[in-house]
Design a protein around this motif. Structure first.
Motif, PDB file in Angstrom:
ATOM      1  N   TYR A 181       0.896  -1.173   0.101  1.00  0.00           N
ATOM      2  CA  TYR A 181       0.008  -0.004  -0.133  1.00  0.00           C
ATOM      3  C   TYR A 181       0.947   1.248  -0.033  1.00  0.00           C
ATOM      4  CZ  TYR A 181      -4.635  -1.897   0.652  1.00  0.00           C
ATOM      5  OH  TYR A 181      -5.895  -2.578   0.623  1.00  0.00           O
ATOM      6  N   GLU A 182       0.364   2.318  -0.619  1.00  0.00           N
ATOM      7  CA  GLU A 182       0.979   3.531  -0.626  1.00  0.00           C
ATOM      8  C   GLU A 182      -0.008   4.718  -0.711  1.00  0.00           C
ATOM      9  OE1 GLU A 182       1.964   4.802  -5.309  1.00  0.00           O
ATOM     10  OE2 GLU A 182       2.789   2.743  -4.758  1.00  0.00           O
ATOM     11  N   SER A 183       0.698   5.768  -0.420  1.00  0.00           N
ATOM     12  CA  SER A 183      -0.248   6.859  -0.620  1.00  0.00           C
ATOM     13  C   SER A 183       0.577   8.270  -0.887  1.00  0.00           C
ATOM     14  CB  SER A 183      -1.025   7.300   0.875  1.00  0.00           C
ATOM     15  OG  SER A 183      -0.126   7.571   1.853  1.00  0.00           O
ATOM     16  N   HIS A 184      -0.037   9.624  -1.096  1.00  0.00           N
ATOM     17  CA  HIS A 184       0.583  10.625  -1.261  1.00  0.00           C
ATOM     18  C   HIS A 184      -0.044  11.839  -0.716  1.00  0.00           C
ATOM     19  CE1 HIS A 184       2.299   8.148  -4.468  1.00  0.00           C
ATOM     20  NE2 HIS A 184       0.987   8.047  -4.948  1.00  0.00           N
ATOM     21  N   ASP A 185       0.743  12.676  -0.110  1.00  0.00           N
ATOM     22  CA  ASP A 185      -0.006  13.875   0.474  1.00  0.00           C
ATOM     23  C   ASP A 185      -0.250  14.871  -0.316  1.00  0.00           C
ATOM     24  OD1 ASP A 185       0.517  12.376   2.933  1.00  0.00           O
ATOM     25  OD2 ASP A 185       2.510  13.120   3.373  1.00  0.00           O
ATOM     26  N   LEU A 186       0.601  15.001  -1.453  1.00  0.00           N
ATOM     27  CA  LEU A 186       0.174  16.247  -2.426  1.00  0.00           C
ATOM     28  C   LEU A 186      -0.256  16.193  -3.696  1.00  0.00           C
ATOM     29  CD1 LEU A 186       3.759  17.993  -1.696  1.00  0.00           C
ATOM     30  CD2 LEU A 186       1.589  18.248  -0.405  1.00  0.00           C
ATOM     31  N   MET A 193       8.033   3.363   5.243  1.00  0.00           N
ATOM     32  CA  MET A 193       8.950   4.213   4.419  1.00  0.00           C
ATOM     33  C   MET A 193       8.192   5.503   4.184  1.00  0.00           C
ATOM     34  SD  MET A 193      10.192   5.676   1.424  1.00  0.00           S
ATOM     35  CE  MET A 193       9.330   4.803   0.222  1.00  0.00           C
ATOM     36  N   ARG A 194       8.867   6.489   4.610  1.00  0.00           N
ATOM     37  CA  ARG A 194       8.320   7.900   3.861  1.00  0.00           C
ATOM     38  C   ARG A 194       9.423   8.739   3.016  1.00  0.00           C
ATOM     39  NH1 ARG A 194       4.369  12.093   4.908  1.00  0.00           N
ATOM     40  NH2 ARG A 194       3.231  10.529   5.886  1.00  0.00           N
ATOM     41  N   ASP A 195       9.042   9.238   1.825  1.00  0.00           N
ATOM     42  CA  ASP A 195      10.012   9.836   1.145  1.00  0.00           C
ATOM     43  C   ASP A 195       9.142  11.306   0.683  1.00  0.00           C
ATOM     44  OD1 ASP A 195      11.504  11.046  -0.907  1.00  0.00           O
ATOM     45  OD2 ASP A 195      12.270   9.094  -1.542  1.00  0.00           O
ATOM     46  N   VAL A 231       4.485   7.344   0.543  1.00  0.00           N
ATOM     47  CA  VAL A 231       4.441   6.680   1.817  1.00  0.00           C
ATOM     48  C   VAL A 231       3.989   5.306   1.863  1.00  0.00           C
ATOM     49  CG1 VAL A 231       3.404   6.530   4.021  1.00  0.00           C
ATOM     50  CG2 VAL A 231       3.778   8.719   2.920  1.00  0.00           C
ATOM     51  N   PHE A 232       4.841   4.346   2.045  1.00  0.00           N
ATOM     52  CA  PHE A 232       4.459   3.190   2.175  1.00  0.00           C
ATOM     53  C   PHE A 232       4.020   2.318   3.473  1.00  0.00           C
ATOM     54  CE2 PHE A 232       7.311   2.764  -1.620  1.00  0.00           C
ATOM     55  CZ  PHE A 232       6.637   2.239  -2.444  1.00  0.00           C
TER      56      PHE A 232
END
Length: 165
Positions: free
Chosen positions: A68-73, A100-102, A108-109
């Motif tokens: 699973y991943e997501s994005h803030d922007l 993990m956050r980059d 974000v994972f």
């Protein structure tokens, strides 16, 4: 999340940027499997407030290998041009453990795989618009052993609240 056909996608009143890049996106989608892998800036590209499209051919993963991943922007349009895949989506609750956050890549994972709130069977002609606040697990094997996929990265702050005209 919005799940719909590309044919109906232009009907969504999601703001000026959507109206600007969607016709350009349709020209790429219409090429289907013939569209070369690579990156395609639309509406001037990210440097001018537009979007970036990435096209890639790959072998989909078994669910146990996907994350699973997501994005803030950024919001994502996920679509397959050939083949098919599953895309699982769940709404973030704020209690998920990150693995993990980059921030530089707006990625974000997550450490755990909760049960999906929704499973989308992506096939040519369909798209899923995934917004910040929604985690997604793409690239999962459905029926095909090879997938050509298109992903559009859209600055979420340039989208209006979703509704269909």
């Amino acid at each position: 999340m919005i799940i719909d056909t590309f044919q109906r996608g232009s009907r969504y009143a999601l703001g000026a940027l959507w109206s600007e890049f969607f016709p350009e996106l349709m020209k790429l989608v219409e090429q289907g499997e013939a569209l070369p892998d690579g990156r395609y800036p639309l509406a001037g590209g990210p440097e001018q407030g537009g979007v970036m499209v990435s096209v890639e051919t790959y072998e989909p993963k078994d669910e146990s290998q996907a994350r699973y991943e997501s994005h803030d922007l950024m919001a994502d349009i996920q679509a397959v041009l050939s083949g098919d895949e599953f895309l699982d989506v769940f709404p973030l609750q704020g209690e998920e453990v990150e693995s993990m956050r980059d921030n530089g890549r707006d990625l974000v994972f997550y450490a755990e795989k909760p049960e999906a709130a929704c499973r989308v069977h992506l096939r040519p002609g369909l798209f899923a618009l995934v917004l910040p606040g929604e985690a997604h697990m793409p690239c999962q094997r459905a029926c095909s052993n090879k997938v050509k996929k298109l992903v559009v990265k859209i600055p979420a702050d340039k989208l209006s609240a979703p509704h269909c005209r």
